[in-house]
Design a protein around this motif. Structure first.
Motif, PDB file in Angstrom:
ATOM      1  N   ALA A 220       0.845  -1.195   0.000  1.00  0.00           N
ATOM      2  CA  ALA A 220       0.000   0.000   0.000  1.00  0.00           C
ATOM      3  C   ALA A 220       0.882   1.246   0.000  1.00  0.00           C
ATOM      4  CB  ALA A 220      -0.913  -0.004   1.226  1.00  0.00           C
ATOM      5  N   PRO A 221       0.318   2.399  -0.367  1.00  0.00           N
ATOM      6  CA  PRO A 221       1.095   3.640  -0.359  1.00  0.00           C
ATOM      7  C   PRO A 221       1.766   3.872   0.992  1.00  0.00           C
ATOM      8  CG  PRO A 221      -0.991   4.000  -1.463  1.00  0.00           C
ATOM      9  CD  PRO A 221      -1.059   2.619  -0.883  1.00  0.00           C
ATOM     10  N   GLY A 222       3.045   4.239   0.935  1.00  0.00           N
ATOM     11  CA  GLY A 222       3.798   4.532   2.146  1.00  0.00           C
ATOM     12  C   GLY A 222       4.538   3.347   2.724  1.00  0.00           C
TER      13      GLY A 222
ATOM     14  N   GLN B  71       9.556  -1.556  -9.935  1.00  0.00           N
ATOM     15  CA  GLN B  71       8.587  -0.684 -10.611  1.00  0.00           C
ATOM     16  C   GLN B  71       7.166  -0.922 -10.107  1.00  0.00           C
ATOM     17  OE1 GLN B  71       9.505  -0.242 -15.055  1.00  0.00           O
ATOM     18  NE2 GLN B  71      10.791  -1.991 -14.514  1.00  0.00           N
ATOM     19  N   ILE B  72       6.814  -2.181  -9.847  1.00  0.00           N
ATOM     20  CA  ILE B  72       5.472  -2.492  -9.362  1.00  0.00           C
ATOM     21  C   ILE B  72       5.268  -1.912  -7.970  1.00  0.00           C
ATOM     22  CG2 ILE B  72       3.980  -4.387  -8.585  1.00  0.00           C
ATOM     23  CD1 ILE B  72       5.194  -6.043 -10.928  1.00  0.00           C
ATOM     24  N   ALA B  73       6.262  -2.080  -7.090  1.00  0.00           N
ATOM     25  CA  ALA B  73       6.154  -1.521  -5.745  1.00  0.00           C
ATOM     26  C   ALA B  73       6.025   0.001  -5.808  1.00  0.00           C
ATOM     27  CB  ALA B  73       7.365  -1.923  -4.912  1.00  0.00           C
ATOM     28  N   LYS B  74       6.798   0.615  -6.684  1.00  0.00           N
ATOM     29  CA  LYS B  74       6.739   2.079  -6.818  1.00  0.00           C
ATOM     30  C   LYS B  74       5.373   2.513  -7.340  1.00  0.00           C
ATOM     31  CE  LYS B  74       9.019   5.812  -6.072  1.00  0.00           C
ATOM     32  NZ  LYS B  74       9.498   6.097  -4.693  1.00  0.00           N
ATOM     33  N   ALA B  75       4.834   1.769  -8.299  1.00  0.00           N
ATOM     34  CA  ALA B  75       3.520   2.105  -8.855  1.00  0.00           C
ATOM     35  C   ALA B  75       2.432   2.002  -7.801  1.00  0.00           C
ATOM     36  CB  ALA B  75       3.209   1.184 -10.036  1.00  0.00           C
TER      37      ALA B  75
ATOM     38  N   GLY C  50       2.856   2.930  -4.772  1.00  0.00           N
ATOM     39  CA  GLY C  50       3.057   4.003  -3.812  1.00  0.00           C
ATOM     40  C   GLY C  50       4.042   3.699  -2.710  1.00  0.00           C
ATOM     41  N   ALA C  51       4.838   2.649  -2.858  1.00  0.00           N
ATOM     42  CA  ALA C  51       5.779   2.268  -1.810  1.00  0.00           C
ATOM     43  C   ALA C  51       7.046   3.110  -1.850  1.00  0.00           C
ATOM     44  CB  ALA C  51       6.144   0.794  -1.955  1.00  0.00           C
ATOM     45  N   TYR C  52       7.736   3.156  -0.715  1.00  0.00           N
ATOM     46  CA  TYR C  52       9.104   3.664  -0.636  1.00  0.00           C
ATOM     47  C   TYR C  52       9.989   2.445  -0.856  1.00  0.00           C
ATOM     48  CZ  TYR C  52      13.251   6.158   1.035  1.00  0.00           C
ATOM     49  OH  TYR C  52      14.486   6.765   1.124  1.00  0.00           O
ATOM     50  N   VAL C  53      10.764   2.454  -1.953  1.00  0.00           N
ATOM     51  CA  VAL C  53      11.432   1.246  -2.402  1.00  0.00           C
ATOM     52  C   VAL C  53      12.916   1.263  -2.045  1.00  0.00           C
ATOM     53  CG1 VAL C  53      11.976  -0.217  -4.372  1.00  0.00           C
ATOM     54  CG2 VAL C  53       9.784   0.973  -4.278  1.00  0.00           C
TER      55      VAL C  53
ATOM     56  N   ASP D 191      13.045  -0.998   9.802  1.00  0.00           N
ATOM     57  CA  ASP D 191      11.618  -0.654   9.757  1.00  0.00           C
ATOM     58  C   ASP D 191      10.995  -0.919   8.390  1.00  0.00           C
ATOM     59  OD1 ASP D 191      11.670   0.195  12.428  1.00  0.00           O
ATOM     60  OD2 ASP D 191      12.295   2.218  11.846  1.00  0.00           O
ATOM     61  N   VAL D 192      11.340  -2.061   7.816  1.00  0.00           N
ATOM     62  CA  VAL D 192      10.817  -2.443   6.505  1.00  0.00           C
ATOM     63  C   VAL D 192       9.491  -3.181   6.688  1.00  0.00           C
ATOM     64  CG1 VAL D 192      11.259  -3.846   4.444  1.00  0.00           C
ATOM     65  CG2 VAL D 192      13.132  -2.552   5.516  1.00  0.00           C
ATOM     66  N   ASP D 193       8.520  -2.845   5.851  1.00  0.00           N
ATOM     67  CA  ASP D 193       7.214  -3.506   5.918  1.00  0.00           C
ATOM     68  C   ASP D 193       7.190  -4.825   5.166  1.00  0.00           C
ATOM     69  OD1 ASP D 193       5.376  -1.428   7.270  1.00  0.00           O
ATOM     70  OD2 ASP D 193       6.404  -0.261   5.731  1.00  0.00           O
ATOM     71  N   VAL D 194       7.856  -4.856   4.002  1.00  0.00           N
ATOM     72  CA  VAL D 194       7.855  -6.054   3.154  1.00  0.00           C
ATOM     73  C   VAL D 194       9.249  -6.251   2.572  1.00  0.00           C
ATOM     74  CG1 VAL D 194       6.908  -7.158   1.085  1.00  0.00           C
ATOM     75  CG2 VAL D 194       5.437  -5.695   2.511  1.00  0.00           C
ATOM     76  N   VAL D 195       9.737  -7.480   2.658  1.00  0.00           N
ATOM     77  CA  VAL D 195      10.972  -7.871   1.970  1.00  0.00           C
ATOM     78  C   VAL D 195      10.612  -8.887   0.898  1.00  0.00           C
ATOM     79  CG1 VAL D 195      13.185  -9.064   2.152  1.00  0.00           C
ATOM     80  CG2 VAL D 195      12.483  -7.472   3.957  1.00  0.00           C
TER      81      VAL D 195
END
Length: 310
Positions: free
Chosen positions: A142-144, A162-166, A168-171, A205-209
């Motif tokens: 999700a965004p953020g 690119q998908i994560a950025k699309a 709204g993620a901080y990559v 503090d990473v949400d998803v790896v």
């Protein structure tokens, strides 16, 4: 028609061109004239016998295809003759993509993105669906969200960024120094050189790896996840010890095996046509140079994808 076959397990030199009959599509299938077929790391492992997914040779490798519908079996309503399509037929069973024609269930295909040619469309299905099913379906990015992509310059990685950025993620990304400019150009916000720096000290503090490397990388990634964060692996999905260690640390675990998915293909095509996703092809080679393509994929130095043209 021409197709690539092998009579034994071994190095790239076991791959050779043969002349075989065109496949006959069954009910629910269409016949596709293949214009391009991508080469993936799993192709080389299956060819060598390291992962005998298709049993004993002879067989034809290849799952990523892009081409034109040549025949539609009555009852199929999704496509007409002349439609440009792409997909990942039958994975993990034999897709026979290294060939001039394939017969494919219509619901394992989608219309080719209009914004790219056949070569770049062929680069998308397996790697793109892997990234999409990991980040959209499993992680619901999700965004953020802070998302870390390992091996961000590779086939899955460069699309995942690119998908994560699309979404709204901080990559965040790991890649060798030679690929930093490339990965930043894809939209990554931070890149860590895994050869010279310890990403567990650099990131937190990473949400998803998303782990596309395997081995110790998955276990090391647990420490950078926030409590409740998610480790998604496309390599060590059956590693029960990794799963237990992740859960014991108060994090979540998901192992991903990519599946044929026309809904996902359509979503990827929408991103491509919106200018938010671009598959990168470093090498496009004729079908007859399949051995060279396998040498390149096994080098581990490729940016993006390698594609064969038929």
């Amino acid at each position: 028609m021409r197709a690539v076959s092998q009579d034994t397990f071994g190095g790239p030199d076991v791959l050779h061109i043969v002349d075989v009959p065109e496949p006959t599509p069954l009910p629910s299938e269409v016949l596709v004239r293949v214009r391009a077929a991508a080469v993936n790391p799993i192709d080389a492992v299956v060819r060598s016998g390291g992962f005998p997914l298709l049993g004993q040779p002879p067989f034809t490798l290849g799952w990523d295809i892009s081409g034109v519908v040549e025949e539609v079996v009555p009852g199929v309503t999704r496509f007409e003759v002349g439609d440009e399509v792409y997909g990942m037929p039958f994975f993990p069973r034999a897709g026979n993509g290294y060939a001039e024609y394939v017969a494919v269930p219509s619901r394992q295909l989608a219309r080719k993105p209009a914004a790219v040619d056949q070569v770049h469309a062929a680069a998308l299905p397996l790697a793109g669906l892997t990234a999409w099913q990991a980040l959209n379906d499993a992680a619901k990015v999700a965004p953020g969200d802070r998302v870390l992509i390992h091996a961000a310059g590779g086939g899955v990685g460069h699309l995942a960024v690119q998908i994560a950025k699309a979404r709204g993620a901080y990559v965040l990304a790991t890649a060798g120094a030679a690929k930093h400019e490339f990965v930043l150009g894809l939209g990554a916000d931070e890149v860590v050189d895994y050869r010279t720096a310890d990403f567990t000290r650099e990131l937190k503090d990473v949400d998803v790896v998303l782990d596309a490397v395997g081995g110790p990388v998955g276990r090391q990634s647990i420490s950078v996840l926030r409590p409740g964060g998610l480790l998604v692996t496309i390599v060590d999905r059956t590693d029960l010890e990794l799963r237990a260690a992740t859960i014991d640390a108060g994090r979540r675990f998901a192992g991903i095996t990519v599946e044929p998915d026309y809904v996902g293909l359509e979503a990827l095509a929408e991103l491509v046509d919106a200018g938010k996703l671009r598959p990168y092809v470093e090498h496009a080679l004729p079908l007859a140079e399949v051995a060279k393509a396998h040498e390149l994929i096994e080098s581990g130095r490729t940016r993006g994808k390698i594609v064969l043209t038929a």
